[in-house]
Scaffold this motif. Structure first.
Motif, mmCIF file in Angstrom:
data_model
loop_
_atom_site.group_PDB
_atom_site.id
_atom_site.type_symbol
_atom_site.label_atom_id
_atom_site.label_comp_id
_atom_site.label_asym_id
_atom_site.label_seq_id
_atom_site.Cartn_x
_atom_site.Cartn_y
_atom_site.Cartn_z
ATOM 1 N N UNK A 5 0.805 -1.203 0.000
ATOM 2 C CA UNK A 5 0.000 0.000 0.000
ATOM 3 C C UNK A 5 0.838 1.253 0.000
ATOM 4 N N UNK A 6 0.149 2.412 -0.056
ATOM 5 C CA UNK A 6 0.853 3.686 -0.005
ATOM 6 C C UNK A 6 1.294 3.953 1.425
ATOM 7 N N UNK A 7 2.436 4.584 1.600
ATOM 8 C CA UNK A 7 2.924 4.934 2.924
ATOM 9 C C UNK A 7 2.386 6.317 3.261
ATOM 10 N N UNK A 8 1.647 6.447 4.405
ATOM 11 C CA UNK A 8 1.039 7.748 4.709
ATOM 12 C C UNK A 8 2.068 8.855 4.913
ATOM 13 N N UNK A 9 3.330 8.484 5.211
ATOM 14 C CA UNK A 9 4.358 9.512 5.412
ATOM 15 C C UNK A 9 4.929 10.023 4.096
ATOM 16 N N UNK A 10 4.637 9.327 2.998
ATOM 17 C CA UNK A 10 5.162 9.744 1.705
ATOM 18 C C UNK A 10 4.040 10.358 0.878
ATOM 19 N N UNK A 13 1.043 8.240 -4.590
ATOM 20 C CA UNK A 13 0.238 7.031 -4.719
ATOM 21 C C UNK A 13 0.872 5.769 -4.151
ATOM 22 N N UNK A 14 2.111 5.850 -3.696
ATOM 23 C CA UNK A 14 2.817 4.640 -3.277
ATOM 24 C C UNK A 14 3.679 4.080 -4.395
ATOM 25 N N UNK A 78 -0.197 9.449 -12.602
ATOM 26 C CA UNK A 78 0.160 8.796 -11.335
ATOM 27 C C UNK A 78 1.395 9.449 -10.731
ATOM 28 N N UNK A 79 1.219 10.447 -9.891
ATOM 29 C CA UNK A 79 2.417 11.046 -9.285
ATOM 30 C C UNK A 79 3.093 10.044 -8.351
ATOM 31 N N UNK A 80 4.371 9.810 -8.540
ATOM 32 C CA UNK A 80 5.047 8.812 -7.707
ATOM 33 C C UNK A 80 5.288 9.318 -6.284
ATOM 34 N N UNK A 81 5.552 8.362 -5.380
ATOM 35 C CA UNK A 81 5.853 8.710 -3.987
ATOM 36 C C UNK A 81 7.337 8.882 -3.755
ATOM 37 N N UNK A 107 8.299 15.108 -3.227
ATOM 38 C CA UNK A 107 8.670 13.696 -3.435
ATOM 39 C C UNK A 107 10.164 13.466 -3.153
ATOM 40 N N UNK A 108 10.487 12.509 -2.250
ATOM 41 C CA UNK A 108 11.906 12.245 -2.003
ATOM 42 C C UNK A 108 12.595 11.621 -3.217
#
Ligand code: NAP
Length: 316
Positions: A5-10, A13-14, A78-81, A107-108
């Motif tokens: 799943x997606x990480x809420x800290x990032x 979309x995961x 889809x923006x990446x995380x 985004x890191x």
């Protein structure tokens, strides 16, 4: 976070995006969960009409082989995380220059380049983007088009280069751990990059210039003539840069321990030379020489090795 799943800290979309669909990029893409990873196409590349993904065979370290299909990213959809950057050091600034403006500012970005200099240049160029660096001992190569081999099982350390990346470190490590590869947080990533650079500075250029495997440098007169002074120069630059101080003799022991334990290996610089590709010398001995000149330290052996490796190839 659930494994897939997606990480809420990032942010985002995961999805993990990868810039640089070469050996290391394909290794990570092949181990990360399918559906959660995408490659970023070269800027202005005309991805063939109808070709929305890249397919290849990945030979895993356990000997098993699998077919991998990784989509090309449509960042507007889809923006990446997280962005993993697996271009060569010399290509990284240009690659990011044309890619980052289309991606989320929070985004890191994780930089996987060998050596030093390119990571610092990225962190300086985009101080507001969370920038991290990775130091990895995983090994991957592409013996033929369409086949990627996980040739060496290693470990990866990830750490922040910009202050705003510190709070994202554990979430980024967690996202990469979904690959099943060993990933650790490293708060002092600069030191870890230096530790690897010291070894590479004592092995890679010699193997490329002497056209030999790692272990063969140890008895060669050219290596024996210059290694002592090289280690003295590296020790002085390390001390001036405020890193963990190391005596020249300790540096030489580290270099020779690795050269012996990897004696049959072809270094990445020799491999670049053999395939007529640009080497990363400017980010290894060339970086030591640049930093030495800033501090007024005599770095003539690092300069000489850099110049000689440049002379090997018309485009290096
Ligand atoms: N391979 C390893 O085992 C390993 C281990 C540790 C560290 N590293 C480091 O990781 C970095 C990558 O190594 P690698 O072996 O994966 O190199 P590589 O196989 O040459 O892969 C680099 C990839 O980046 C692509 N690229 C170059 N410019 C680009 C741009 N502007 N936009 C998008 N993609 C671009 C290249 O495309 P083209 O092929 O079209 O040029 C190539 O596919 C190096 O710094 C290396 O030292 C590698």
């Amino acid at each position: 976070m659930s494994r897939h799943g997606a990480n809420p800290l990032l942010p985002g979309s995961g999805l993990i995006a990868i810039l640089g669909a070469g050996s290391l990029g394909r290794l990570w893409a092949g181990y990360l969960p399918a559906g959660k990873v995408a490659f970023i196409p070269r800027h202005n590349a005309t991805v063939d009409a109808g070709v929305e993904s890249l397919s290849y065979r990945l030979q895993r370290f356990d000997g098993s082989a699998l077919s991998v299909t990784v989509p090309w990213l449509d960042s507007s959809a889809t923006p990446p995380s997280v962005l993993l950057v697996t271009t060569k050091a010399g290509d990284t600034l240009d690659a990011l220059q044309s890619t980052l403006p289309d991606l989320p500012p929070a985004m890191p970005v994780v930089l996987f380049q060998n050596g030093m200099g390119s990571q610092q240049a990225v962190a300086e160029r985009w101080p507001h983007q969370p920038i991290l660096a990775a130091s990895t001992t995983e090994g991957a190569n592409r013996p033929e088009p369409g086949r990627t081999v996980h040739a060496g099982k290693g470990e990866t350390w990830v750490g922040p280069l910009t202050d705003n990346a510190t709070s994202l470190l554990s979430a980024v490590v967690q996202a990469l751990t979904a690959s099943g590869l060993r990933v650790h947080p490293e708060t002092n990533i600069q030191q870890r990059l230096w530790d690897k650079l010291v070894i590479n500075a004592g092995i890679n250029a010699f193997t490329a210039l002497l056209n030999c495997r790692n272990g063969d440098i140890l008895t060669h007169p050219f290596y024996l003539e210059y290694i002592g002074t090289l280690c003295t120069e590296i020790a002085a630059v390390l001390a001036a840069e405020g890193g963990q101080p190391l005596a020249p003799e300790a540096i030489r022991r580290r270099i020779e321990t690795v050269a012996r334990s990897t004696s049959e290996n072809t270094s990445s610089m020799l491999s670049d030379r053999q395939q007529g590709r640009t080497t990363e010398i400017d980010f290894i001995n060339g970086y030591v020489a640049r930093r030495g000149r800033v501090h007024g330290i005599d770095v003539s052996v690092n300069q000489m090795l850099t110049q000689r490796v440049h002379q090997l190839l018309p485009h290096s």
